[in-house]
Write a protein that holds these residues in place. Structure first.
Motif, PDB file in Angstrom:
ATOM      1  N   ALA A  59      10.798  55.844  62.946  1.00 44.01           N
ATOM      2  CA  ALA A  59       9.496  55.367  63.430  1.00 44.01           C
ATOM      3  C   ALA A  59       8.316  55.995  62.698  1.00 44.01           C
ATOM      4  N   THR A  60       8.500  57.224  62.189  1.00 42.87           N
ATOM      5  CA  THR A  60       7.362  57.954  61.628  1.00 42.87           C
ATOM      6  C   THR A  60       7.371  58.051  60.116  1.00 42.87           C
ATOM      7  N   GLN A  61       8.461  57.658  59.476  1.00 39.41           N
ATOM      8  CA  GLN A  61       8.499  57.759  58.023  1.00 39.41           C
ATOM      9  C   GLN A  61       7.417  56.872  57.420  1.00 39.41           C
TER      10      GLN A  61
ATOM     11  N   ALA B 184      17.262  49.459  42.570  1.00 40.42           N
ATOM     12  CA  ALA B 184      17.248  50.926  42.558  1.00 40.42           C
ATOM     13  C   ALA B 184      18.084  51.469  41.410  1.00 40.42           C
ATOM     14  N   ARG B 185      17.690  52.632  40.931  1.00 40.67           N
ATOM     15  CA  ARG B 185      18.399  53.303  39.840  1.00 40.67           C
ATOM     16  C   ARG B 185      19.311  54.383  40.406  1.00 40.67           C
ATOM     17  N   ARG B 186      20.473  54.526  39.796  1.00 35.16           N
ATOM     18  CA  ARG B 186      21.415  55.546  40.248  1.00 35.16           C
ATOM     19  C   ARG B 186      20.870  56.955  40.015  1.00 35.16           C
ATOM     20  N   ASP B 187      20.149  57.175  38.913  1.00 32.94           N
ATOM     21  CA  ASP B 187      19.714  58.526  38.568  1.00 32.94           C
ATOM     22  C   ASP B 187      18.492  58.969  39.364  1.00 32.94           C
ATOM     23  N   ASP B 188      17.895  58.070  40.143  1.00 33.35           N
ATOM     24  CA  ASP B 188      16.708  58.430  40.935  1.00 33.35           C
ATOM     25  C   ASP B 188      16.679  57.561  42.182  1.00 33.35           C
ATOM     26  N   LEU B 189      17.766  57.576  42.931  1.00 34.07           N
ATOM     27  CA  LEU B 189      17.968  56.581  43.980  1.00 34.07           C
ATOM     28  C   LEU B 189      16.913  56.655  45.077  1.00 34.07           C
ATOM     29  N   THR B 190      16.656  57.841  45.619  1.00 31.38           N
ATOM     30  CA  THR B 190      15.780  57.934  46.790  1.00 31.38           C
ATOM     31  C   THR B 190      14.339  57.552  46.476  1.00 31.38           C
ATOM     32  N   VAL B 191      13.917  57.702  45.229  1.00 32.64           N
ATOM     33  CA  VAL B 191      12.563  57.292  44.838  1.00 32.64           C
ATOM     34  C   VAL B 191      12.538  55.810  44.475  1.00 32.64           C
ATOM     35  N   SER B 192      13.461  55.392  43.627  1.00 29.70           N
ATOM     36  CA  SER B 192      13.430  54.014  43.138  1.00 29.70           C
ATOM     37  C   SER B 192      13.691  52.997  44.234  1.00 29.70           C
ATOM     38  N   ILE B 193      14.505  53.344  45.221  1.00 34.10           N
ATOM     39  CA  ILE B 193      14.788  52.374  46.281  1.00 34.10           C
ATOM     40  C   ILE B 193      13.564  52.134  47.154  1.00 34.10           C
TER      41      ILE B 193
ATOM     42  N   SER C   9      27.390  55.640  47.115  1.00 36.77           N
ATOM     43  CA  SER C   9      26.629  56.527  47.994  1.00 36.77           C
ATOM     44  C   SER C   9      26.898  56.209  49.461  1.00 36.77           C
ATOM     45  N   SER C  10      26.541  57.153  50.300  1.00 43.18           N
ATOM     46  CA  SER C  10      26.549  56.915  51.744  1.00 43.18           C
ATOM     47  C   SER C  10      25.452  57.767  52.366  1.00 43.18           C
ATOM     48  N   GLY C  11      25.068  57.411  53.583  1.00 40.60           N
ATOM     49  CA  GLY C  11      24.089  58.234  54.289  1.00 40.60           C
ATOM     50  C   GLY C  11      22.666  58.001  53.845  1.00 40.60           C
ATOM     51  N   ASP C  12      21.942  59.084  53.676  1.00 38.14           N
ATOM     52  CA  ASP C  12      20.503  59.040  53.487  1.00 38.14           C
ATOM     53  C   ASP C  12      20.145  58.677  52.053  1.00 38.14           C
ATOM     54  N   ILE C  13      19.970  57.391  51.784  1.00 39.38           N
ATOM     55  CA  ILE C  13      19.557  56.957  50.447  1.00 39.38           C
ATOM     56  C   ILE C  13      18.047  56.784  50.355  1.00 39.38           C
ATOM     57  N   PHE C  14      17.347  56.905  51.479  1.00 42.42           N
ATOM     58  CA  PHE C  14      15.896  56.722  51.493  1.00 42.42           C
ATOM     59  C   PHE C  14      15.133  58.043  51.422  1.00 42.42           C
ATOM     60  N   GLY C  15      15.842  59.156  51.357  1.00 42.86           N
ATOM     61  CA  GLY C  15      15.172  60.448  51.298  1.00 42.86           C
ATOM     62  C   GLY C  15      14.505  60.836  52.600  1.00 42.86           C
ATOM     63  N   MET C  16      15.085  60.443  53.732  1.00 46.45           N
ATOM     64  CA  MET C  16      14.498  60.789  55.029  1.00 46.45           C
ATOM     65  C   MET C  16      14.422  62.300  55.210  1.00 46.45           C
TER      66      MET C  16
END
Length: 571
Positions: A194-196, A273-282, A527-534
């Motif tokens: 909710a807050t991200q 999204a890029r594999r080498d920078d997933l949490t930013v690129s996604i 990958s699994s789990g937190d791909i958004f950099g929460m």
């Protein structure tokens, strides 16, 4: 009689705690062996507070308090027990995000996991209510006073566990009391969701060459199809028509998916999204629709899984309203039987590609999503006995029944789909990319996909096929397939499609270091789990050996019930 009720309640509440919390002693041994003594002290401390809180609630003299906490503890423990029985792991923050974004699949999940949910969750819930709900007055007046004073004590372990999960960036919940932990984890996850803050997506910076674009690009993302279950061997009984179609495809071989959950893989594919920078690129890359619009394409999205969900307005797989604004036609196939949804998709593809307007069409096929037996017609049962042999899916928990149902689903939703596709779609000036969102780990009573930790490699094993009517592009795809043999992944697809749209390879290479047309970088992994950099930019990656044979003996041992039936499927 009073002492009898007291001792009975003590025994039942103790049993409720003990039998719903496997892993307690193992966690203590682990922390002690790793000399993590401060963590061990905190772990035991939370457990002591939690046990006192449970007993205080169970012996509260007023029934509304007692029953209220009994409902909370029983429901939380029942959910935790059922989830552990299915997944083999405790419920985590990332499991919450996965389930929340796949909530439209709740009906399918209930059909598939019905036995575990009913037996495990139901038993634990009823046992908890019985253990905590009935009255058993304490023999000491002082003890009764204290249970009344401690009526709100259960809030403390809920808050403490939530605090630990926050401090541990989504971790730290393992083996904590399941009467509290799942609710604490859910509260933290819901707060994060909710807050991200919203990320700003970049604009398309490149200018495509309209002379080099393919008129029609079809991107097919199948559902739950494992690469090693597509058989191109002549005379095979599993996908008997694929061998005759083999020449149409450029086969990149088995590939690694982006994620092992539908919504994770699909958002990776749509966002480029890029594999080498997933949490930013996604979070920040332009969606593939933006590239398509700038290149002059009409954009179409088809949700063939709407046949099951029956919600024409839903936005699926992390899709947002802002993303959907760049989609010219959004189709949810909610008015057709599930087993016919993929064939209705073919009609839409044929309709959209017959004109002069360039079109980019992204489709989520219905594919082989569980419950498997709902994905193919009843007269197309090649292998058996299936999971619905007696009329209710999941009534058989042995692997052979599951394999039979899954093989039947693949034979219909992939084999027969492509037979119809290549007959009914105009193949001139057309390019197709086909993959699946994730694979399947077919074992009794376990998650088939979406495992967060220690994921089975089969969950990330997907096919990757391409078609191009243009001889030059086909040759370049074949070159890329050779370069990427046993190293292909979802992360090569988006940059490859951008080149099909007419974007220049040199421009694409400024942002992407791999493509369908070039050699992939890095070892295969999903990958699994937190791909958004929460919580962290460190992504949980699971390596996969694409040269390994992952096929189960039960699947390979299946034989058609009658040769005539196997032949009829291929006609």
């Amino acid at each position: 009689m009073r002492n009898y009720r007291l001792w009975l309640k003590l025994a039942l509440v103790s049993a409720f705690i003990i039998f719903t919390n496997v892993g307690f002693l193992g966690r203590i041994q682990l922390l002690w062996g790793q000399t993590r003594y401060d963590t061990l002290v905190g772990f035991i401390g939370i457990w002591l507070i939690a046990v006192v809180a449970i007993f205080a609630a169970a012996f509260h003299p007023r029934w509304p308090w007692r029953l209220g906490w009994a409902l909370v503890f029983s429901a939380t423990a029942a959910f935790a027990a059922a989830y552990y029985a299915i997944s083999g792991s405790d419920f985590s923050v990332f499991d919450f995000v996965s389930l929340w974004n796949a909530r439209h699949e709740a009906g399918r999940a209930a059909d598939f996991y019905g036995v575990q949910l009913l037996h495990t969750a139901g038993l634990v819930f009823v046992a908890g209510l019985v253990a905590m709900g009935f009255s058993a007055p304490l023999s000491s007046a002082r003890a009764t006073v204290w249970t009344r004073r401690l009526a709100l004590l259960p809030i403390l372990p809920f808050a403490a566990i939530a605090g630990i999960v926050l401090m541990k960036s989504g971790g730290g919940y393992q083996a904590l009391p399941r009467q509290f932990a799942p609710l604490s984890v859910a509260a933290v996850a819901a707060t994060k969701v909710a807050t991200q803050g919203a990320h700003a997506r970049g604009e398309v910076a490149w200018t495509p060459d309209p002379q080099k674009r393919v008129k029609s690009i079809i991107f097919l993302v199948d559902e739950s199809v494992r690469a090693d279950y597509l058989d191109f061997t002549a005379g095979n009984s599993f996908t008997p028509d694929l061998p005759a179609l083999k020449a149409n495809f450029v086969d990149f071989g088995p590939a690694a998916s982006g994620g092992n959950c539908s919504h994770y893989s699909n958002v990776i594919l749509r966002s480029g999204a890029r594999r080498d920078d997933l949490t930013v690129s996604i979070n920040e890359s332009p969606f593939i629709w933006s590239y398509a619009k700038k290149a002059g394409y009409r954009t179409v999205f088809v949700d063939a899984q709407g046949a099951v969900v029956k919600d024409p307005s839903r936005l699926t797989n992390f899709m947002t309203v802002n993303e959907a604004r760049n989609i010219d036609r959004y189709v949810s196939l909610n008015n057709v039987p599930p087993e016919q949804a993929d064939f209705e998709l073919i009609k839409i593809i044929a309709e959209e590609t017959k004109g002069d307007q360039p079109v980019f069409l992204y489709a989520n096929k219905n594919g082989a999503h569980f419950p498997y037996d709902a994905t193919y017609p009843k007269d197309r049962v090649i292998f058996g006995p299936t999971m619905t042999e007696d009329g209710t899916e999941a009534s058989f928990e042995d692997k052979t029944h599951r394999m039979a149902s899954y093989r039947n689903s693949i034979a219909w939703s992939v084999d027969q789909f492509f037979v119809r596709f290549f007959k009914e779609v105009d193949l001139s000036n057309l390019a197709v990319v086909y993959t699946s969102d994730h694979g399947q780990a077919i074992a009794e009573g376990k998650l088939t996909h979406c495992t967060i930790e220690n994921a089975n490699p089969r969950e990330g094993l997907v096919p990757l096929l391409a078609f191009a009517s243009d001889p030059t592009m086909r040759h370049e795809l074949e070159t890329g397939a050779k370069a990427g043999h046993l190293r292909a992944s979802h992360f090569t697809i988006a940059p490859g499609i951008l080149e099909m749209m007419g974007y220049r390879r040199n421009d694409i290479a400024q942002y992407y270091n791999e493509s369908l047309f070039t050699s992939p970088k890095g070892d295969p992994a999903f990958s699994s789990g937190d791909i958004f950099g929460m919580f962290s930019k460190d992504v949980l990656w699971h390596p996969i050996d694409l040269a390994k044979d992952y096929r189960e003996p039960e699947a390979m041992a299946l034989r058609p019930r009658t040769p005539a039936l196997a032949q009829s499927v291929s006609q």
